[in-house]
Write an enzyme that holds these catalytic residues in place. Structure first.
Site, PDB file in Angstrom:
ATOM      1  NE  ARG A 153       4.494  -4.012  -3.222  1.00  0.00           N
ATOM      2  CZ  ARG A 153       5.684  -4.179  -2.656  1.00  0.00           C
ATOM      3  NH1 ARG A 153       6.781  -4.260  -3.410  1.00  0.00           N
ATOM      4  NH2 ARG A 153       5.811  -4.299  -1.345  1.00  0.00           N
ATOM      5  CG  HIS A 160       0.633  -0.444   2.564  1.00  0.00           C
ATOM      6  ND1 HIS A 160       1.180   0.728   2.096  1.00  0.00           N
ATOM      7  CD2 HIS A 160       0.837  -1.370   1.590  1.00  0.00           C
ATOM      8  CE1 HIS A 160       1.688   0.520   0.891  1.00  0.00           C
ATOM      9  NE2 HIS A 160       1.497  -0.742   0.567  1.00  0.00           N
ATOM     10  CB  ALA A 221       6.298   4.028  -0.713  1.00  0.00           C
ATOM     11  N   GLY A 234       0.651   2.287  -6.828  1.00  0.00           N
ATOM     12  CA  GLY A 234       0.636   3.740  -6.776  1.00  0.00           C
ATOM     13  C   GLY A 234       1.546   4.331  -5.739  1.00  0.00           C
ATOM     14  CB  CYS A 254      12.173   0.319   0.338  1.00  0.00           C
ATOM     15  SG  CYS A 254      10.583   1.063   0.591  1.00  0.00           S
TER      16      CYS A 254
END
Length: 314
Positions: A153, A160, A221, A234, A254
């Site tokens: 990605r 996570h 997120a 997602g 991020c």
């Protein structure tokens, strides 16, 4: 906590993340109510979405990644067969919404800055699969025991883990006549905002960065990828995770220096309502209800991957 590639791209096949919204020079938090935004394009009733809820237990990130890849490849194979006239007699694969809760893992997108990993870690080992990240490449381990993986990605490093609800919509936007990734991203954010509103937490949009915020801290997120207009990746909602994994001594979440991360439990606790924090399965059920409302979709719950393809319309 995911960066996004240019939404204007209209290539036949791509896997990308939408770029941050305009106004990069200033943070503009806009309040969003739990009511539909009349300025947004409204969706029409669409084909049924198969819901596979695996959030009761922990799903290794690599298992969820491989499942996404299988479902995506099935959709792309059907599209190829439809184009070359060999799809006769085959059923069109359905749209799918996966709900998961992962083991501890840090993931880096294709263009992630490795300096945003703060602990000692030999990230060169993640390049053993070549230029394209692959789930079969073994992870490296962080000092706190979390896996570290390079994934297919866009975007920066994120976390996570247990206590975080992850949802992966795999939707064919062509089938739904919604070939607009910007609109799709807005709809995904709206699902989160409405879900939080059900618990009295105001979800906010930040005009400079994607995702959903609460009191200027990131609570969810949101990132979308697509190949031939079939979406992947997602959203991830922090319900009650161990926030130490987001600590600045571990990662720069991020790539956003100086920005806080929060959770639903923390927001409810700040309001004196910590006892009202839902379990992941409860929040997942609410999120599915809001998904149905925002996307105008019917849903069919399934128990496993095999059931996803049961009774599909040809």
């Amino acid at each position: 906590m995911w960066r996004h590639a240019n939404a204007a791209a209209r290539s036949a096949s791509f896997s990308a993340w939408l770029s941050p919204r305009p106004h990069p020079r200033r943070l503009l938090i806009s309040k969003i109510s739990n009511l539909p935004d009349p300025t947004l394009p409204q969706t029409d009733i669409s084909p049924a979405v198969r819901i596979l809820d695996l959030s009761e237990g922990l799903t290794p990130y690599v298992k969820g990644w491989k499942l996404q890849r299988r479902l995506l490849e099935n959709r792309l194979d059907f599209k190829r067969r439809s184009r070359d006239g060999t799809a006769a007699g085959l059923s069109e694969p359905p749209d799918v919404l996966l709900l998961m809760q992962h083991d501890h893992v840090y993931t880096l997108g294709r263009g992630a800055d490795e300096n945003h990993i703060k602990f000692p870690c030999d990230l060169s080992l993640l390049a053993r699969g070549g230029r394209t990240p692959h789930p079969d490449v073994p992870p490296v381990l962080a000092p706190n025991g979390a896996e570290v993986r390079r994934v297919d990605r866009g975007g920066e490093v994120t976390y996570h883990g247990p206590g975080q609800l992850v949802a992966y919509p795999l939707l064919d936007l062509c089938r739904r006549d919604q070939k607009d990734l910007r609109r799709y991203l807005t709809n995904v954010e709206e699902v989160v905002i409405r879900t939080l509103a059900r618990y009295g937490v105001e979800g906010l949009r930040d005009d400079a960065n994607t995702g959903v915020w609460a009191r200027e801290a990131k609570i969810a997120a949101v990132g979308v990828g697509a190949a031939r207009w079939v979406t992947t990746h997602g959203l991830a909602v922090n319900v009650a995770p161990d926030m130490d994994f987001f600590d600045g001594s571990n990662i720069t979440p991020c790539g956003l220096d100086g920005k806080r991360v929060t959770s639903l439990r923390a927001e409810l606790s700040a309001a004196g309502r910590e006892a009202e924090c839902p379990c992941l399965q409860e929040l997942g059920a609410v999120l599915v209800e809001e998904f149905v409302d925002v996307f105008g979709a019917e849903v069919v719950r399934t128990k496993n991957e095999e059931e996803i393809y049961a009774n599909c319309a040809a």
